[in-house]
Design an enzyme around this catalytic site. Structure first.
Site, short mmCIF file in Angstrom:
data_model
loop_
_atom_site.label_atom_id
_atom_site.label_comp_id
_atom_site.label_asym_id
_atom_site.label_seq_id
_atom_site.Cartn_x
_atom_site.Cartn_y
_atom_site.Cartn_z
N LYS A 1 18.63 41.64 47.92
CA LYS A 1 19.51 40.87 47.03
C LYS A 1 20.87 40.70 47.69
O LYS A 1 21.68 41.62 47.73
CB LYS A 1 19.70 41.57 45.68
N GLY B 1 29.12 47.86 49.19
CA GLY B 1 29.96 47.11 48.25
C GLY B 1 31.09 47.99 47.76
O GLY B 1 31.51 48.93 48.46
N SER B 2 31.57 47.70 46.57
CA SER B 2 32.75 48.41 46.07
C SER B 2 32.39 49.81 45.58
O SER B 2 31.24 50.09 45.20
CB SER B 2 33.36 47.61 44.93
N VAL C 1 31.06 49.86 41.84
CA VAL C 1 29.64 49.52 41.67
C VAL C 1 28.76 50.61 42.30
O VAL C 1 27.73 51.00 41.75
CB VAL C 1 29.31 48.13 42.26
N GLY C 2 29.19 51.14 43.43
CA GLY C 2 28.42 52.22 44.09
C GLY C 2 28.21 53.41 43.17
O GLY C 2 27.12 54.00 43.13
N GLU D 1 27.61 52.56 51.08
CA GLU D 1 28.73 52.27 51.99
C GLU D 1 29.76 51.52 51.17
O GLU D 1 29.54 50.36 50.80
CB GLU D 1 28.26 51.41 53.17
N CYS E 1 35.75 46.09 55.06
CA CYS E 1 35.85 47.46 54.55
C CYS E 1 36.67 48.30 55.52
O CYS E 1 37.28 49.29 55.14
CB CYS E 1 34.48 48.05 54.37
N GLU F 1 42.42 49.95 47.52
CA GLU F 1 41.89 48.87 48.37
C GLU F 1 42.33 47.52 47.81
O GLU F 1 42.21 47.27 46.62
CB GLU F 1 40.36 48.95 48.40
P1 NAD Z 1 30.61 44.39 44.97
O1 NAD Z 1 30.46 45.85 44.74
O2 NAD Z 1 31.24 43.58 43.88
O3 NAD Z 1 29.17 43.72 45.23
C1 NAD Z 1 28.31 44.15 46.26
C2 NAD Z 1 26.88 43.76 45.90
O4 NAD Z 1 26.47 44.49 44.74
C3 NAD Z 1 26.69 42.29 45.55
O5 NAD Z 1 25.44 41.86 46.03
C4 NAD Z 1 26.70 42.31 44.03
O6 NAD Z 1 26.02 41.22 43.44
C5 NAD Z 1 25.98 43.62 43.74
N1 NAD Z 1 26.28 44.23 42.44
C6 NAD Z 1 27.37 44.06 41.66
N2 NAD Z 1 27.26 44.80 40.54
C7 NAD Z 1 26.09 45.46 40.60
C8 NAD Z 1 25.42 46.39 39.75
N3 NAD Z 1 25.97 46.80 38.60
N4 NAD Z 1 24.22 46.89 40.15
C9 NAD Z 1 23.67 46.50 41.33
N5 NAD Z 1 24.26 45.61 42.16
C10 NAD Z 1 25.45 45.10 41.82
O7 NAD Z 1 31.38 44.22 46.34
P2 NAD Z 1 31.83 42.87 47.08
O8 NAD Z 1 32.99 42.30 46.36
O9 NAD Z 1 30.66 42.00 47.35
O10 NAD Z 1 32.31 43.46 48.49
C11 NAD Z 1 33.56 44.02 48.68
C12 NAD Z 1 33.48 45.53 48.67
O11 NAD Z 1 32.51 45.98 49.59
C13 NAD Z 1 34.78 46.18 49.12
O12 NAD Z 1 35.06 47.29 48.29
C14 NAD Z 1 34.46 46.65 50.54
O13 NAD Z 1 35.25 47.71 51.01
C15 NAD Z 1 33.04 47.01 50.42
N6 NAD Z 1 32.40 47.02 51.73
C16 NAD Z 1 32.07 48.21 52.27
C17 NAD Z 1 31.50 48.26 53.54
C18 NAD Z 1 31.11 49.58 54.16
O14 NAD Z 1 30.28 49.57 55.04
N7 NAD Z 1 31.69 50.69 53.75
C19 NAD Z 1 31.26 47.07 54.24
C20 NAD Z 1 31.60 45.87 53.64
C21 NAD Z 1 32.17 45.84 52.38
#
Ligand code: NAD
Length: 497
Positions: free
Chosen positions: A175, A228-229, A232-233, A250, A284, A385
């Site tokens: 996804k 991701g964030s 959400v993680g 991550e 990130c 962040e």
């Molecule tokens: P996000 O957490 O909003 O979304 C990431 C993914 O998760 C998307 O595909 C989104 O649709 C999905 N998602 C959202 N809510 C969800 C839920 N409740 N359950 C399951 N999936 C869900 O993040 P973003 O805005 O796409 O990316 C930015 C963030 O990602 C920043 O915080 C950045 O630091 C982080 N990031 C981390 C790394 C790393 O390797 N540490 C790399 C790139 C980005």
């Protein structure tokens, strides 16, 4: 007419079960629609997971070197299509061509690494405590992996996850972020063209709640790899724990570059500009804080301000543009909000500071490269962040103070120190609490064959990249082969009495 994209489930392209769609637009020019994509839901997820579960039974039996051969082909196809994919990626998420080419290249490197890993996947042989007995521990595939990814590295991050998952013998439901579904589709097309069998990889477009959560909750999903964030993680971690899934997270970062008084300032200048404003600060690992020794504070700050003001904003497809737009309206609003917070807290805007206007910028989510000076470690702009082109500058008196400030955040992804003093460098390597430390290089620049990940609230201890990610995608099976022809009891028959 905008191109109509589909999901890829069980070897076939299909619309969402609901028939609903969403649009994806160019953040540098919102009049341009990249395409319409299926707005999927649980029914699509169920179908994709069922296909992946079924395909697992045959894919796990394909010899790992053969699975690796398919990934070699994937690397070749990505190489052929590098420019085409880079241009599509720039149109859909905004970063400049130089960087989107790098993003695809990271996928190519990851493919070739994974291909060769098909001929390793090393286990262990260990002597038995009993005679005529052979002990070994081997890696076995786990099952269905849900891959949930962000938009800032639309090719590199999915490949970091999908390629090792596949070479280890797992099947995948992917996804992607809804801001970058077209790049994800290109990857899927390449995987199928390279010969990944039906059901082994599946692509389901849609939102985090409907598709992402349905995957995390699904009883037939064994692994979740999420980037991701942090917010959400945490939700994913809680939800996945109910079914005891293995989860790799991550998450966010608040990375600092320290510049000591003995640093090569010209080198540190190039580093901080690239680290803070590359990918419009939406990495990130972006340099979000510049921690400056007081003896070079004024001089180095004015060098950075001078250069930052000259960075050219615009459509990333133009070769002379340095900085593209924010990915969407919401991200731009977050950046504007943080600049406001910084000023309220007492920081001083010394470059940029507002939404950008000017030629070619009127229909995009552009924000000026921004520098906040006189930031103190307790301010929100020093700890949270921002994920945009904003650099917070903090003055310190010593290395010890620099490291303390660097560590003063919930995150721990990347870090950097510029110094000519080897003692300073090694102290920083030892004491900065981060998954990655660069010496005389910016906070960004991960190589595909090295472990990647962070400490504290940046993750949950797993690493992507290199050899370490293979631990996530395999389970250890311990095997004892007794060829003595008799019952031998460990801890009993070999004891003295
Ligand atoms: P996000 O957490 O909003 O979304 C990431 C993914 O998760 C998307 O595909 C989104 O649709 C999905 N998602 C959202 N809510 C969800 C839920 N409740 N359950 C399951 N999936 C869900 O993040 P973003 O805005 O796409 O990316 C930015 C963030 O990602 C920043 O915080 C950045 O630091 C982080 N990031 C981390 C790394 C790393 O390797 N540490 C790399 C790139 C980005």
């Amino acid at each position: 007419m905008a191109k109509k994209y589909q999901n890829y489930i069980d070897g076939a392209w299909s619309d969402s079960a609901s028939g609903r769609t969403f649009e994806n637009r160019n953040p540098a020019n919102w009049d341009e629609v990249i395409g319409t994509f299926p707005l999927s839901n649980k029914a699509d997820v169920d179908r994709a997971v069922a296909a992946a579960r079924k395909a697992f039974e045959s894919w796990r039996l394909v010899p790992a070197p053969k699975r690796g051969d398919i990934l070699k082909k994937v690397g070749d196809l990505l190489t052929q299509k590098k420019e085409e994919i880079a241009r599509l990626m720039t149109r859909e998420m905004g970063k400049v061509l130089l960087e989107t080419r790098g993003d695809v290249q990271e996928g190519i490197d990851t493919a070739y690494y994974a291909a060769s890993e098909g001929r390793r996947l090393f286990g262990h042989t260990v002597p038995s405590e009993l005679p005529n007995k052979f002990n070994m521990a081997i890696r076995v595939p786990i099952g269905v992996a849900a891959i949930i990814t962000p938009w800032n590295f639309p090719m590199a991050i999915p490949t970091w996850k999908i390629f090792p998952a596949l070479v280890c013998g797992n099947t995948v439901v992917f996804k992607p972020a809804s801001d970058t579904p077209a790049t994800a589709t290109s990857l899927m097309e390449i995987l199928t063209e390279a010969g990944v069998p039906k059901g082994v990889v599946n692509l389901v477009h849609g939102g985090g709640t409907e598709v992402g959560m349905a995957l995390v909750e699904h009883p037939d999903v064994d692994l979740v790899s999420f980037t991701g964030s942090t917010s959400v993680g945490k939700k994913i971690s809680e939800l996945a724990s109910r079914t005891l899934k293995r989860v790799s997270l991550e998450l966010g970062g608040k990375n600092a570059q320290i510049v000591m008084d003995d640093a090569n300032l010209d080198l540190a200048l190039e580093g901080v500009l690239w680290g803070a404003f590359g990918t419009t600060g939406q990495r990130c690992t972006a340099t979000s804080r510049l921690i400056l020794h007081e003896k070079v504070y004024d001089r180095f700050l004015s060098m950075v301000v001078d250069k930052a003001k000259k960075l050219k904003l615009g459509d990333g497809l133009k070769e002379d543009v340095d900085v593209g737009p924010c990915v969407n309206e919401k991200q731009l609003a977050t950046v504007e909000e943080y600049v406001k917070i910084g000023v309220q807290e007492g920081a001083v805007v010394v470059a940029g500071g507002k939404r950008a206007s000017g030629d070619g910028l009127a229909k995009g989510w552009f924000h000026e490269p921004t520098i906040l000076a006189d930031v103190t470690p307790s301010m929100r702009v020093a700890r949270e962040e921002i994920f945009g082109p904003v650099l917070s500058v903090i003055k310190v008196k010593s290395l010890e103070e620099a490291i303390e400030v660097a560590n003063n955040t919930q995150y721990g992804l990347s870090s950097s120190i510029y110094t000519q003093d080897i003692n300073n460098a090694y102290r920083a390597i030892r004491d900065i609490r981060a998954g990655i430390t660069y010496v005389n290089a910016p906070t960004i620049g991960a190589e595909a064959h090295m472990p990647f990940g962070g400490v504290k609230e940046t993750g949950n201890g797993h690493r992507e990249g290199g050899w370490t990610v293979y631990d996530f995608y395999t389970e250890w099976k311990t095997v004892y082969v007794d060829y003595s022809g008799q019952l031998q009891r460990a801890q009993i028959d070999n004891a003295e009495n």
